[in-house]
Design a protein around this motif. Structure first.
Motif, PDB file in Angstrom:
ATOM      1  N   ASN A   1      -4.347   2.613  10.624  1.00  0.00           N
ATOM      2  CA  ASN A   1      -5.462   1.695  10.361  1.00  0.00           C
ATOM      3  C   ASN A   1      -5.688   0.776  11.553  1.00  0.00           C
ATOM      4  O   ASN A   1      -6.749   0.198  11.702  1.00  0.00           O
ATOM      5  CB  ASN A   1      -5.182   0.841   9.127  1.00  0.00           C
TER       6      ASN A   1
ATOM      7  N   CYS B   1       0.849  -1.190   0.000  1.00  0.00           N
ATOM      8  CA  CYS B   1       0.000   0.000   0.000  1.00  0.00           C
ATOM      9  C   CYS B   1       0.886   1.241   0.000  1.00  0.00           C
ATOM     10  O   CYS B   1       1.835   1.344   0.774  1.00  0.00           O
ATOM     11  CB  CYS B   1      -0.906   0.000   1.227  1.00  0.00           C
TER      12      CYS B   1
ATOM     13  N   CYS C   1      -7.712   4.298   3.445  1.00  0.00           N
ATOM     14  CA  CYS C   1      -6.532   3.924   4.245  1.00  0.00           C
ATOM     15  C   CYS C   1      -6.038   5.142   5.019  1.00  0.00           C
ATOM     16  O   CYS C   1      -5.816   6.203   4.442  1.00  0.00           O
ATOM     17  CB  CYS C   1      -5.417   3.393   3.340  1.00  0.00           C
TER      18      CYS C   1
ATOM     19  N   CYS D   1      -4.558  -0.075   0.055  1.00  0.00           N
ATOM     20  CA  CYS D   1      -5.136  -1.279   0.638  1.00  0.00           C
ATOM     21  C   CYS D   1      -6.647  -1.140   0.743  1.00  0.00           C
ATOM     22  O   CYS D   1      -7.383  -2.110   0.659  1.00  0.00           O
ATOM     23  CB  CYS D   1      -4.501  -1.579   1.982  1.00  0.00           C
TER      24      CYS D   1
ATOM     25  N   CYS E   1       0.113   3.186   3.680  1.00  0.00           N
ATOM     26  CA  CYS E   1       0.461   2.621   4.997  1.00  0.00           C
ATOM     27  C   CYS E   1       1.595   1.593   4.888  1.00  0.00           C
ATOM     28  O   CYS E   1       2.039   1.066   5.907  1.00  0.00           O
ATOM     29  CB  CYS E   1      -0.764   1.981   5.646  1.00  0.00           C
TER      30      CYS E   1
HETATM   31 ZN   LIG Z   1      -2.935   1.172   3.344  1.00  0.00          ZN
END
Ligand SMILES: [Zn+2]
Ligand SMILES: [Zn+2]
Length: 181
Positions: A145, A61, A133, A129, A64
């Motif tokens: 998250n 991602c 996010c 993701c 993140c």
């Molecule tokens: Zn993410």
């Protein structure tokens, strides 16, 4: 991801066959299950393959940095050229297209390379993701998250208020100068 097309190479131009395909393909360093349908059509010089395949690749991602399975839909359309004549076994001239796909001497089409190439193109430049996010805390790097981190809002806010004061102060100076003119 291989189909023997010797029968179809002998069939008349325009003949069509549908195949369900599934298999494991190595995409971007990870093994991915690929499934879908391919329609093969005999042309005067090749077998034209058209199909829609589904797979999932593991990517990072962009917000993140977590790994997640990114589903991909591959709309494949490629021509496969026989390197051997199916009746005589004589070698055939390939078109002068660099990297064109071929049907091997056993009259087998292998879709692995095409799938790999289409999958690499289908991976988003900045994968997420999920649409919302929350990313990482810029202070401590905690993945937001998974919930809030220990950095209290008070820790980051003073910087901003200092900055605001500075901006306000410089505005005031400008205003003062204007006033004296
Ligand atoms: Zn993410
Ligand atoms: Zn933090």
């Amino acid at each position: 991801m291989r189909i023997n097309v010797s029968h179809q190479l002998k069939a008349s131009i325009g003949s069509i066959r549908n195949y369900e395909v599934s298999g494991i393909v190595n995409v971007a360093g990870g093994k991915s299950m690929v499934q879908g349908e391919v329609k093969l059509m005999r042309t005067d010089r090749s077998i034209l393959a058209k199909g829609t395949l589904h797979t999932e690749v593991e990517v990072t991602c962009s917000r993140c940095l977590g790994l997640f399975g990114c589903p991909l839909t591959l709309k494949i359309e490629e021509e496969y050229f026989p390197i051997k004549d199916v009746a005589s076994g004589a070698s055939l001239l390939l078109p002068e297209e660099p990297g064109c796909f071929t049907i091997d001497e056993h009259h087998v089409i292998d879709f692995t390379e095409a799938i790999r190439q289409y999958a690499l193109l289908a991976i988003p430049m900045k994968p997420l993701c999920r649409g919302d996010c929350a990313g990482l805390c810029p202070n401590c790097g905690h993945n937001l998250n998974h919930g809030p981190c220990d950095c209290s809002p008070q820790e980051t806010e003073p910087r901003w208020s200092e900055l605001n004061k500075l901006t306000l102060a410089s505005d005031a100076v400008v205003n003062k100068q204007k006033g004296t003119e």
